[in-house]
Design a protein around this motif. Structure first.
Motif, PDB file in Angstrom:
ATOM      1  N   ALA A   4       0.792  -0.998   0.313  1.00 20.11           N
ATOM      2  CA  ALA A   4      -0.246   0.098   0.048  1.00 20.11           C
ATOM      3  C   ALA A   4       0.612   0.866  -0.053  1.00 20.11           C
ATOM      4  CB  ALA A   4      -0.463   0.049   1.920  1.00 20.11           C
ATOM      5  N   TYR A   5       1.980   1.053   0.221  1.00 19.09           N
ATOM      6  CA  TYR A   5       2.972   2.229   0.773  1.00 19.09           C
ATOM      7  C   TYR A   5       4.048   2.166  -0.552  1.00 19.09           C
ATOM      8  CZ  TYR A   5      -0.640   2.416   4.968  1.00 19.09           C
ATOM      9  OH  TYR A   5      -1.465   1.947   5.453  1.00 19.09           O
ATOM     10  N   CYS A   6       4.056   1.951  -1.218  1.00 17.76           N
ATOM     11  CA  CYS A   6       5.323   1.262  -2.187  1.00 17.76           C
ATOM     12  C   CYS A   6       6.227   2.599  -2.236  1.00 17.76           C
ATOM     13  CB  CYS A   6       5.312   0.418  -3.122  1.00 17.76           C
ATOM     14  SG  CYS A   6       3.266   1.250  -4.053  1.00 17.76           S
ATOM     15  N   ILE A   7       5.562   3.764  -2.372  1.00 20.68           N
ATOM     16  CA  ILE A   7       6.201   5.386  -2.993  1.00 20.68           C
ATOM     17  C   ILE A   7       5.361   6.110  -1.921  1.00 20.68           C
ATOM     18  CG2 ILE A   7       5.721   4.690  -5.439  1.00 20.68           C
ATOM     19  CD1 ILE A   7       3.772   6.232  -6.278  1.00 20.68           C
ATOM     20  N   HIS A   8       4.817   5.980  -0.751  1.00 15.74           N
ATOM     21  CA  HIS A   8       4.817   6.611  -0.015  1.00 15.74           C
ATOM     22  C   HIS A   8       5.709   6.942   0.866  1.00 15.74           C
ATOM     23  CE1 HIS A   8       1.262   5.253  -1.431  1.00 15.74           C
ATOM     24  NE2 HIS A   8       0.428   6.393  -0.758  1.00 15.74           N
ATOM     25  N   HIS A   9       6.923   8.214   0.612  1.00 12.84           N
ATOM     26  CA  HIS A   9       7.846   8.301   1.361  1.00 12.84           C
ATOM     27  C   HIS A   9       8.048   9.326   2.115  1.00 12.84           C
ATOM     28  CE1 HIS A   9      10.467   5.183  -0.695  1.00 12.84           C
ATOM     29  NE2 HIS A   9       9.808   5.565  -2.109  1.00 12.84           N
ATOM     30  N   LEU A  10       8.392   9.292   3.547  1.00 12.97           N
ATOM     31  CA  LEU A  10       8.356  10.982   3.615  1.00 12.97           C
ATOM     32  C   LEU A  10       9.777  11.720   3.872  1.00 12.97           C
ATOM     33  CD1 LEU A  10       6.746   9.544   7.580  1.00 12.97           C
ATOM     34  CD2 LEU A  10       5.836  11.448   5.608  1.00 12.97           C
TER      35      LEU A  10
END
Length: 427
Positions: free
Chosen positions: A221-227
């Motif tokens: 779900a968060y494969c490109i959800h970098h902070l």
């Protein structure tokens, strides 16, 4: 700073009285803040509004191959959207089926299909005496709701700093034919933010299941959800690793644009082996004639390619990062050294996981609610809603503003302190 466990009863009572005064002051403000679910905030949703202008009454509604998106066809998704999702999930286009707005729905369908029609010709799970799933904990409550709904027995697997306890995973999977699956959130895990190590991913791929129909449910779900742009987690691709290990059909990967564009109007996808794709499509041809292709076209014209998608996610990160840091700064400043809780600083994803002293989570959540801060229910991050230690609390910083997160964090740490003091006073 003196640790609570080292304080005398009188010291604890004196501290409690002072903290209760602060707590009552916060209660009197009548706040109404919600950190219960990982919903994108208003500013994040605004980033995608231009997408709604990509298609209008004068637009060419045809795909690059000339198919009319207003009509039937393209069961597995229009080609350009399949390519975009493939690039996002780092797989080949032929491994992708694009669905509607919800990857959760795709996961539900995948379990449901296995229950009624088996996995690639194996015995349907509903005809078996026992079906079990492994559940890394703390984990995603909606995963657990799916397996609970179908009456599948869930087994807790502790999470280490690099992913699930693989010794335990291998023990169950390789020796128990009733174990049919495992839930995984491999990158910026929900709720801990943990990223699976290369070794963990490769050990998954090298499993030797006792059940021929065992599958890894890889919710990316968060494969490109970098902070943080300079601290982007990368992990081996599970489909590639499974193929190398001689298990090409063992993994299903799921993802969506729900937290990229609009949660109610995104696109989702499953990525898996071509053998699995063909089996899934047999059911899909009965279930639907095709998902919303106009929305797929809208997404691909808005992003254009994977570089456009990544640039969009950097804007998301700029909005989310201060909210996460508001929480983490409060923890660092108010709780460090007290030994009444622990947390991990996530580098991406949507959640912060907090572990309170054993037996304190429900009390902290209740006290926060009484002061106007709504959290995910204590226990939700475990199967059946039962945290054996009553310790884990999931915090979702995305929806409130930075100022609201600062206010909510102040209340949260107050409640942690008060609940911890009561635990020591009751000892």
């Amino acid at each position: 700073m003196k640790k609570y466990k080292d304080m005398s009863k009188d010291e604890l009572l004196t501290l409690k009285a002072a903290l209760m005064e602060e707590y009552k002051e916060e209660q009197a403000k009548g706040l109404s803040l919600n950190m219960a679910r990982g919903k994108p905030g208003f500013a994040q949703l605004a980033l995608s509004m231009q997408m709604l202008d990509e298609i209008n009454s004068k637009s060419d509604m045809r795909t690059l191959l000339g198919n009319d998106t207003r009509n039937y066809g393209d069961l597995d998704g229009i080609g350009e959207c399949r390519q975009l999702m493939a690039d996002m999930m780092e797989v080949k286009k032929e491994n992708i089926i694009v669905y509607g707005n919800s990857s959760l729905n795709v996961m539900y369908d995948t379990v449901s299909r296995s229950m009624t029609h088996g996995v690639n010709g194996s015995t349907p799970w509903c005809k078996l005496d026992k079906v079990k799933f492994l559940c890394p904990v703390p984990g995603y409550d909606r995963h657990f709701k799916i397996t609970e709904f179908f009456g599948i027995e869930m087994i807790n697997i502790p999470m280490n700093s690099d992913g699930p306890d693989m010794d335990l995973v291998e023990k169950y999977v390789n020796n128990d034919a009733t174990v049919k699956g495992i839930w995984c959130v491999p990158k910026y895990s929900n709720p801990t933010g943990i990223v699976y190590s290369d070794e963990v991913v490769r050990r998954f791929a090298a499993l030797k299941p006792a059940a021929e129909d065992f599958r890894i449910f890889w919710d990316n779900a968060y494969c490109i959800h970098h902070l943080y742009k300079d601290q982007q987690a990368e992990i081996p691709n599970i489909l590639e690793e499974c193929e190398k290990a001689g298990n090409p059909d063992m993994a299903y990967m799921f993802a969506s644009t729900s937290k990229i564009t609009f949660p109610g109007s995104g696109v989702s996808a499953i990525a898996t082996s071509t053998t699995n794709v063909e089996f899934i499509k047999q059911q899909l041809t009965v279930q639907t004639i095709g998902h919303d292709k106009i929305n797929q076209l809208r997404h691909t014209r808005f992003f254009k390619n994977i570089d456009g998608l990544k640039a969009h996610m950097e804007k998301h990160a700029d909005i989310l990062r201060p909210k996460f840091e508001a929480v983490l700064n409060a923890f660092d400043q108010e709780l460090t050294g007290l030994e009444i809780g622990s947390w991990v600083k996530p580098l991406g994803g949507y959640f912060i996981s907090f572990d309170a002293l054993e037996g304190c989570a429900k009390k902290i959540v209740a006290m926060c609610k009484d002061a106007g801060v709504v959290l995910t229910g204590a226990g939700a991050t475990y199967p059946y809603g039962k945290d054996p230690k009553d310790s884990n609390i999931r915090i979702a910083p995305s929806f409130p503003s930075v100022e609201e997160m600062e206010a909510a964090s102040k209340i949260f740490v107050l409640c942690v302190k008060l609940a911890s003091i009561d635990k020591y006073l009751e000892a």
